[in-house]
Every structure is written in structure tokens, then in C-alpha cells.
Design a protein around this motif. Sequence first.
Motif, PDB file in Angstrom:
ATOM      1  N   VAL A 299       0.830  -1.205   0.000  1.00  0.00           N
ATOM      2  CA  VAL A 299       0.000   0.000   0.000  1.00  0.00           C
ATOM      3  C   VAL A 299       0.864   1.255   0.000  1.00  0.00           C
ATOM      4  CG1 VAL A 299      -1.697   1.324   1.319  1.00  0.00           C
ATOM      5  CG2 VAL A 299      -1.965  -1.149   1.081  1.00  0.00           C
ATOM      6  N   SER A 300       1.945   1.241   0.789  1.00  0.00           N
ATOM      7  CA  SER A 300       2.838   2.404   0.845  1.00  0.00           C
ATOM      8  C   SER A 300       3.464   2.683  -0.514  1.00  0.00           C
ATOM      9  CB  SER A 300       3.935   2.169   1.889  1.00  0.00           C
ATOM     10  OG  SER A 300       3.393   2.028   3.172  1.00  0.00           O
ATOM     11  N   ARG A 301       3.932   1.615  -1.158  1.00  0.00           N
ATOM     12  CA  ARG A 301       4.553   1.796  -2.468  1.00  0.00           C
ATOM     13  C   ARG A 301       3.514   2.178  -3.523  1.00  0.00           C
ATOM     14  NH1 ARG A 301       9.150  -2.131  -5.141  1.00  0.00           N
ATOM     15  NH2 ARG A 301       9.782  -0.658  -6.769  1.00  0.00           N
ATOM     16  N   GLY A 302       2.324   1.560  -3.451  1.00  0.00           N
ATOM     17  CA  GLY A 302       1.279   1.867  -4.425  1.00  0.00           C
ATOM     18  C   GLY A 302       0.807   3.307  -4.343  1.00  0.00           C
ATOM     19  N   THR A 303       0.619   3.816  -3.119  1.00  0.00           N
ATOM     20  CA  THR A 303       0.165   5.205  -2.972  1.00  0.00           C
ATOM     21  C   THR A 303       1.245   6.189  -3.407  1.00  0.00           C
ATOM     22  OG1 THR A 303       0.821   5.064  -0.638  1.00  0.00           O
ATOM     23  CG2 THR A 303      -1.491   4.729  -1.152  1.00  0.00           C
ATOM     24  N   SER A 304       2.508   5.859  -3.119  1.00  0.00           N
ATOM     25  CA  SER A 304       3.597   6.732  -3.572  1.00  0.00           C
ATOM     26  C   SER A 304       3.640   6.790  -5.096  1.00  0.00           C
ATOM     27  CB  SER A 304       4.934   6.229  -3.025  1.00  0.00           C
ATOM     28  OG  SER A 304       4.957   6.249  -1.618  1.00  0.00           O
ATOM     29  N   ALA A 305       3.490   5.610  -5.733  1.00  0.00           N
ATOM     30  CA  ALA A 305       3.493   5.558  -7.194  1.00  0.00           C
ATOM     31  C   ALA A 305       2.267   6.254  -7.764  1.00  0.00           C
ATOM     32  CB  ALA A 305       3.548   4.109  -7.662  1.00  0.00           C
ATOM     33  N   GLY A 306       1.098   6.043  -7.130  1.00  0.00           N
ATOM     34  CA  GLY A 306      -0.119   6.692  -7.608  1.00  0.00           C
ATOM     35  C   GLY A 306      -0.035   8.199  -7.547  1.00  0.00           C
ATOM     36  N   GLU A 307       0.581   8.709  -6.504  1.00  0.00           N
ATOM     37  CA  GLU A 307       0.739  10.158  -6.375  1.00  0.00           C
ATOM     38  C   GLU A 307       1.576  10.723  -7.514  1.00  0.00           C
ATOM     39  OE1 GLU A 307       1.936  13.388  -2.894  1.00  0.00           O
ATOM     40  OE2 GLU A 307       2.419  11.265  -2.649  1.00  0.00           O
ATOM     41  N   ARG A 308       2.623   9.999  -7.903  1.00  0.00           N
ATOM     42  CA  ARG A 308       3.489  10.454  -9.000  1.00  0.00           C
ATOM     43  C   ARG A 308       2.756  10.374 -10.344  1.00  0.00           C
ATOM     44  NH1 ARG A 308       8.868  10.203  -9.076  1.00  0.00           N
ATOM     45  NH2 ARG A 308       8.875   8.654 -10.752  1.00  0.00           N
ATOM     46  N   ILE A 309       1.942   9.342 -10.522  1.00  0.00           N
ATOM     47  CA  ILE A 309       1.189   9.201 -11.771  1.00  0.00           C
ATOM     48  C   ILE A 309       0.129  10.289 -11.893  1.00  0.00           C
ATOM     49  CG2 ILE A 309      -0.445   7.726 -13.006  1.00  0.00           C
ATOM     50  CD1 ILE A 309       1.101   5.317 -11.914  1.00  0.00           C
ATOM     51  N   PHE A 310      -0.624  10.514 -10.817  1.00  0.00           N
ATOM     52  CA  PHE A 310      -1.678  11.527 -10.856  1.00  0.00           C
ATOM     53  C   PHE A 310      -1.098  12.931 -11.006  1.00  0.00           C
ATOM     54  CE2 PHE A 310      -4.210   8.339  -8.218  1.00  0.00           C
ATOM     55  CZ  PHE A 310      -4.831   7.831  -9.352  1.00  0.00           C
TER      56      PHE A 310
END
Length: 363
Positions: A299-310
Motif C-alpha cells: 500500500v505504501s509503495r502503491g500510494t507513492s506511485a499513484g501520487e506520482r502518476i496523478f
Amino acid sequence: MRIVLRLLGLLKKYWVWTTVSMILLVATTILQLAVPDFLRRAIDTGVQKGDYQYLLLMGLSILGVSVLRGILTFGQSYLSEFIGQKVAYDLRNKLYDRVQRLSFAFHDTAQTGQLMSRATQDVEAVRTFIAMGSVRSIYMLLTLLSIAGLLLFLNWQLAVVTLSILPPVAIIALRMGIKQRPIWTRVQQEMATMNTVMQEAFSGIRVVKAFNRQRAETVKFETEAYKLYEDTLNTARLQAFNGPLMTLFFSVSAAAILYVGGHQIVNGNLTAGELAQFMLYSGMMAMPVRMLGFMVNIVSRGTSAGERIFEVLDTESAVQEKSDAIVLTNSRGDVKFEGVAFRYTTMGKIERPRYVLQYISLD
């Protein structure tokens, strides 16, 4: 949480498959919880009374439930991966299309390696979050709540002993998530920076070799690679410490259950089958809690990646279409430029030409 909710919003397009996956998840959880009850019946009735036919029936029941659960688990796992790949496919296309449509002002400051990293590694992290993190998190919550309710119904005294370990375990997982979140943000950024260094060196290899800059480029890459190595190792260190610590809490809980339950058996307040059933339920509870550290990592890695994508998807182009823009239908394609000028815009210490198109006429 805002990023998590936005990532989960990507599932709306595949709500049918998501619903089927959730149904299979609930079914596998129910089948899993049925096994300890069969074990209790086998011990208290089959073993205590020497009823071999009943033992055979319970054994076949456990086998049948396990086979059915395995089939449903296969379907649920396949659907989870199917949905994750679909979401990743959509994200890659959206990101690529968005980058294509952004103006030159964005590309003047954006680095190619950063964009490539977001379209590959960050999307893959989001896929893992959708396929494993979201579904596994629901499975963990459903399993914990179901087992907690069963334990309280079966024997509230032993349930208190078992559930008393959940608060410290939850605190450990929460602290680990808080520590890992900024680290994974740095990891995603460092991977992008390393890709940028690599892309610039490879695309300009003629210049690098012409000016004998091979060693300087190697040192630059080694510096970025070492930062990535250190932060990745820090996340592994956190998991390596907190995982066994959670296991230790459950080992202490199992010993306490055995001691208190043994006293209740001696006093005639509990049967051997009920104690075995309780121990098995406690073991089932230990599995999702042990997975908690793994889920926090995803979850930590996914949210960090999602923030960069968005961040890229939400970027507005400096050049906006006018509301009353003329839609070209039948044009010959002849372009005439009138009143075209250019000026220099200061960007840091580098001055780059910025072309200002004042008028375009298409005949």
C-alpha cells in the motif's frame, strides 16, 4: 487516503469482475472457517467415542472443503490479477496520451527518465496494489472480524487472551507504514532519477565518448544507484524487524491459550476438541496479521506511485483550447504564418527561445 480512494476508483470500470472477485473472496473465507469446526467434531465425537466412520466422514468433509476452497481461490486470484492488469493497461494509455497532449512548456522542464519511470515502474506498483493490496486487505479485514466474532462466541475468556495481542500488533504495523511511506516515495523518485541519468548518458553517448566523460558519468550513476540501494535496504530492514516481532506476539498468545485452555479442560469447562478448534482459529488469525506488514509495504509503495502518476495526469497544459475555437473540416492544409515573433524566457541560468505564434491562417 485521498490517493488510495482515487486508486480504488479505477475499479469502477470493472465493477462486475470486482464484485465477482469479492463474492469468491467471501466464499473462500467461509469455507476456511468451516475446517476448525470439522476438526472439533472429529476429536470430540470420533476420537473420544472411537467412531471411525464419523472420523472418516469428517476427514472427507475437510478434504472436500479444502478442494472447493482451492478452486474458488484460483478463480479469485485470477480475477484479481485480471483486474490489476486491466487497470495498469488503462493507466499506461492515459499517461502516454496525457504526455503527448501536454504543451512544450511541460516538456521543457520534464525529464524523459522521470516520465518513463512513471509509465513503467510506478504503473507496475499501482497494479500490484490493485491486484494484491486492495483484495488482500479486504480478505485480512474480513478474516479478522469473522474469527474475532467466532472466538468471542465460543469462549470469551480465551478470546480475550487471543485478541489482546491485536492492539500492539496494529501499532507496530501502523508505525511501519508511517516510516515506509516517505521511504518508498524516495525510492520511486530515485529510480526515476537513475533512469534519467541512464537515458541521458545513452542518448548522448557520442558526446560522452568524444569528451572522455565515461568515468564522470559512471560516478554520477553510481551515486544515484547507491541512494536507491540504501533506501531499499531500509525498507527491507523495517520488514525484517517487525515481521518476527509480530510472530513473537502470536507465539506468546498461543502459549497463553494453551495454558488457560488446559486449565479449563481439567476443570471440565472445555473439551479437547474445542481447544483444538480455538487454537486453529487463532492460527488462522495469525496469518492475516503476519501479512499485515507485507500489505503495508504494498500500500505504501502503491500510494507513492499513484501520487506520482496523478501528478502528470492532473497537469494542465499551458496551451488551452479556446471555447469558441473553429473546428476545421474541409481544409487544404496550406498554412500561412503572419506576425510571428519569439522571445527568450529565463529558466534558472539557462535562456531558451520561446516562440509566440500571434496569428495562423489556414486557407
